[in-house]
Design an enzyme around this catalytic site. Structure first.
Site, mmCIF file in Angstrom:
data_model
loop_
_atom_site.group_PDB
_atom_site.id
_atom_site.type_symbol
_atom_site.label_atom_id
_atom_site.label_comp_id
_atom_site.label_asym_id
_atom_site.label_seq_id
_atom_site.Cartn_x
_atom_site.Cartn_y
_atom_site.Cartn_z
ATOM 1 N N CYS A 2 -2.382 12.591 6.277
ATOM 2 C CA CYS A 2 -3.789 12.530 5.979
ATOM 3 C C CYS A 2 -4.117 13.478 7.390
ATOM 4 C CB CYS A 2 -4.429 11.056 6.225
ATOM 5 S SG CYS A 2 -3.845 9.746 5.192
ATOM 6 N N ARG A 27 -1.099 19.466 4.343
ATOM 7 C CA ARG A 27 -0.630 18.208 4.414
ATOM 8 C C ARG A 27 -0.559 17.379 3.177
ATOM 9 N NH1 ARG A 27 -1.123 15.149 9.770
ATOM 10 N NH2 ARG A 27 -0.995 16.763 11.420
ATOM 11 N N TRP A 74 -4.672 10.780 2.122
ATOM 12 C CA TRP A 74 -3.476 10.768 1.047
ATOM 13 C C TRP A 74 -3.291 9.227 0.831
ATOM 14 C CZ3 TRP A 74 1.948 8.722 1.646
ATOM 15 C CH2 TRP A 74 2.588 8.958 0.527
ATOM 16 N N ASN A 98 -5.466 7.975 10.176
ATOM 17 C CA ASN A 98 -4.094 8.077 9.631
ATOM 18 C C ASN A 98 -3.234 7.084 9.785
ATOM 19 O OD1 ASN A 98 -5.263 10.443 8.958
ATOM 20 N ND2 ASN A 98 -3.949 11.873 10.715
ATOM 21 N N GLY A 99 -2.145 6.709 8.932
ATOM 22 C CA GLY A 99 -1.078 5.817 9.123
ATOM 23 C C GLY A 99 -1.303 4.629 8.265
ATOM 24 N N GLU A 481 19.260 18.939 -2.916
ATOM 25 C CA GLU A 481 18.115 19.472 -2.694
ATOM 26 C C GLU A 481 17.512 20.291 -3.673
ATOM 27 O OE1 GLU A 481 15.081 21.482 -0.403
ATOM 28 O OE2 GLU A 481 15.925 19.780 -0.330
ATOM 29 N N LYS A 485 13.686 19.640 -5.234
ATOM 30 C CA LYS A 485 12.737 20.473 -5.401
ATOM 31 C C LYS A 485 11.978 20.568 -6.548
ATOM 32 C CE LYS A 485 12.104 22.518 -1.501
ATOM 33 N NZ LYS A 485 12.331 21.060 -0.980
ATOM 34 N N GLU A 488 9.945 17.493 -7.226
ATOM 35 C CA GLU A 488 8.714 17.653 -6.457
ATOM 36 C C GLU A 488 7.574 18.378 -7.061
ATOM 37 O OE1 GLU A 488 9.935 17.362 -1.575
ATOM 38 O OE2 GLU A 488 10.397 19.172 -2.571
ATOM 39 N N HIS A 504 32.595 10.535 -13.392
ATOM 40 C CA HIS A 504 32.484 8.889 -13.022
ATOM 41 C C HIS A 504 31.184 8.181 -13.475
ATOM 42 C CE1 HIS A 504 36.283 8.783 -10.741
ATOM 43 N NE2 HIS A 504 36.031 9.892 -10.321
ATOM 44 N N LYS A 604 2.808 16.561 3.301
ATOM 45 C CA LYS A 604 3.523 17.383 4.015
ATOM 46 C C LYS A 604 4.205 16.611 5.007
ATOM 47 C CE LYS A 604 5.419 21.255 5.102
ATOM 48 N NZ LYS A 604 6.552 21.968 4.486
#
Length: 609
Positions: A2, A27, A74, A98-99, A481, A485, A488, A504, A604
């Site tokens: 946030c 963010r 957020w 925030n938090g 990664e 991506k 996301e 496997h 972010k």
């Protein structure tokens, strides 16, 4: 995560609050709001969705107050609705936060019993009523905050605006970052970071963990966690006074992908002595490398995958055993820390809550700490023994690109430096490896030329429901990664696997509909990777191969697509191979019409657990 902004101004502040919040859009957020004092009365405007919705509301119902707070939210507690949007308010005050307040249920029950009415699903509302209760008992706003802060558990940053107090803002910080800005004519500012305040001032003070601050025009009074007055230094910030823009690119992510040759070169120049072909760290190591026994790396998300790649480098070049942990797991497993051990914490923002908690655990257990961060004034940078900066510049897109390759660059240089200091690498071998690093920016520039072909390939992925990524050695973390991506920003289900693990379990997924992206530089395990690739081909999988000419020719199977990179030495190929993996995810999401820079549900900078 946030974003917080507060302004004690000389004129109407609503427009400036919006401008500052725009600088924090990177963010990630799902609602926004502002509050000001209108003739001493609290007035709020809040809206779901993007800031343009809040701007439209302000055009319809303007605010003219000279003191105010703003927020991009957020969602954590409660859905992203207008009612749950910040600021939250009572008849006495308004709060942005925030938090996470971990004990909000306990506080809420206590306050409801005292007659307070809660109207949102958020944890933040407990702060509103807690401070309001203290004011109703006869305390001043400053006294009320002093009495309330010790009751709060969790990680938070707060900005509080009080009814009838035209010359007062209070900020508090525990865990989540918060900065004070000093403007002209006595104007004062609060912000989540320097970027939020850069349009107003280049002089800031960061609150230390546990600090809170009483702002009046022309003054800032800092107090520590024990409510004792403290002095905190003023710093000059280099954050741009202009909004970061996309230039000629459609999205920030595209711009940041294309900036990688430049920013990796800039980072290399900070760590490499090009004339002598050796690593030159820009800091003194806080330990004797020969005494070092082990390394622990901890990080989250993309930064964790950078650490996974670096594990191969530290073990090979410095002959040091490496443990790597997701920070959110490390902090809870009570890991035994080795004597004479080093922890490396990797974080783009330098404020990632779980990574910061891991750092503090390590410090408490006698470890030296190096923080690999993109924000040199961040909490992780300040609390590490040494901050190793990545010079990626502001990264606005939520999905990390240039920060990742700069993290890899720093970690590669650090691995070589430790290897040379420990006597594992002699001068000739160090020079050979440094020369390989020095050509990486040029190879990245060559990789950018593959963009048209990658865009065409992305149309295949855009029609898939699932995608599998495979790699061996340092290409295994790249497979993870790449899958991250794609998940996301396109919301396609994707998984990354070590190619040797295919038989496997994951091989059961392979059919004619499944795209399989194989990351295969020409390295010591190429032959093994090709064997795994042929297992996929035998079952009809649609193989997209990322490799150089030798690797693609060695595959000797029919490919659904190829990304043919220039030939290169294998040691640091992961840095170059990251770029086409990013572009493939980017163009898939664009093809599907997704919001690339601000994907749903993501933020972010994750400053909560």
């Amino acid at each position: 995560m946030c974003g917080i902004v507060g302004i004690l101004g000389q004129g109407p502040v609503a427009g400036s609050l919006i401008d500052a919040l725009k600088r924090l859009e990177y963010r990630g957020y799902d609602s926004a709001g502002v509050a000001t004092l209108e003739d001493g009365r609290l007035e709020r405007r809040r809206a779901e969705g993007k800031l343009r919705n809040l701007e439209a509301l302000l055009r319809e119902k303007p605010l003219h107050g000279c003191v105010g707070i703003g927020h991009t939210r957020w969602a954590t507690h409660g859905r992203p609705t207008e009612n749950n949007a910040h600021p939250h308010a009572s008849d006495k005050l308004a709060v942005v936060h925030n938090g996470i307040i971990e004990n909000f249920r306990e506080l809420r029950d206590e306050l409801i019993a005292l007659g307070h009415k809660f109207v949102t699903q958020t944890d933040t509302e407990a702060v509103v009523h807690l401070v309001t209760e203290q004011i109703r008992r006869g305390l001043s706003p400053v006294e009320a905050v002093a009495a309330s802060l010790p009751r709060l558990k969790g990680a938070f940053a707060l900005a509080i605006l009080f009814e009838g107090e035209e010359n007062l803002l209070i900020g508090a910080r525990r865990g989540a970052p918060l900065a004070v800005g000093y403007g002209e004519g006595g104007e004062m500012y609060l912000g989540s970071d320097a970027l939020a305040l850069a349009a107003f001032t280049d002089t800031i003070t960061y609150l230390e963990d546990g600090d809170w601050v009483i702002l009046r025009r022309g003054s800032a009074e800092f107090r520590d966690e024990e409510n004792k007055p403290v002095e905190r230094p003023k710093l000059k910030t280099q954050a741009s006074a202009f909004l970061v823009d996309k230039g000629n690119y459609r999205h920030f992510m595209a711009k940041e992908i294309h900036e990688q040759p430049e920013v990796v070169a800039r980072t290399l120049a900070h760590y490499i002595d090009f004339s002598n072909g050796c690593v030159r760290l820009p800091f003194e190591l806080p330990f004797d490398p020969k005494d070092l026994r082990a390394i622990t790396i901890t990080a989250c998300g993309t930064a964790y995958y950078a650490g996974m790649v670096a594990k191969y480098w530290f073990e090979r070049f410095a002959r040091l055993p490496v443990e790597i942990d997701v920070a959110s797991e490390f902090r809870y497993r009570d890991a035994p820390m080795p004597e004479k051990g080093l922890m490396i914490v990797v974080s783009q923002s330098g404020e990632t809550a779980d990574s910061l908690a891991s750092l503090r655990f390590a410090r408490a257990h006698g470890q030296k700490v190096i923080g690999v961060v993109n924000v040199p004034t961040s909490t992780i940078a300040r609390e590490s023994d040494v901050a190793a900066p990545t010079l990626a510049g502001p990264e606005i897109g939520v999905a990390s690109t240039k920060a990742f390759t700069c993290q890899l660059t720093v970690l590669a240089a650090l691995a070589l430096a430790l290897g040379r200091a420990r006597g594992v690498l002699d001068a000739a071998e160090e020079k050979r490896l440094v020369n390989e690093l020095m050509v990486v920016p040029g190879l990245l520039a060559e990789a950018m030329k593959l963009e048209p072909g990658i865009e065409a390939l992305s149309h295949q992925l855009g029609k898939a429901r699932d995608v599998l990524y495979l790699g061996r050695g340092p290409s295994y973390p790249l497979a993870l990664e790449g899958a991250l991506k794609l998940k996301e920003i396109s919301y396609i289900h994707a998984e990354g696997y070590a190619a040797g693990e295919l038989k496997h379990g994951p091989i059961a997924l392979i059919d004619e509909q499944l795209p399989v992206i194989v990351i295969a530089p020409t390295d010591s395990v190429l032959e093994k990777t090709v064997s795994n690739l042929q297992e996929v081909a035998a079952r009809g999988g649609r193989i997209i191969m990322v490799g150089d000419s030798h690797a693609i020719d060695a595959a000797a199977v029919s490919l659904a697509g190829e990304i043919r990179l220039p030939d290169m030495a294998p040691d640091f190929a992961a840095i170059v191979y990251a770029a086409p993996i990013q572009m493939l995810a980017y163009y898939t999401a664009v093809f599907m019409g997704k919001d690339v820079d601000q994907p749903r549900n993501l933020a972010k900078s994750v400053t909560v657990e």
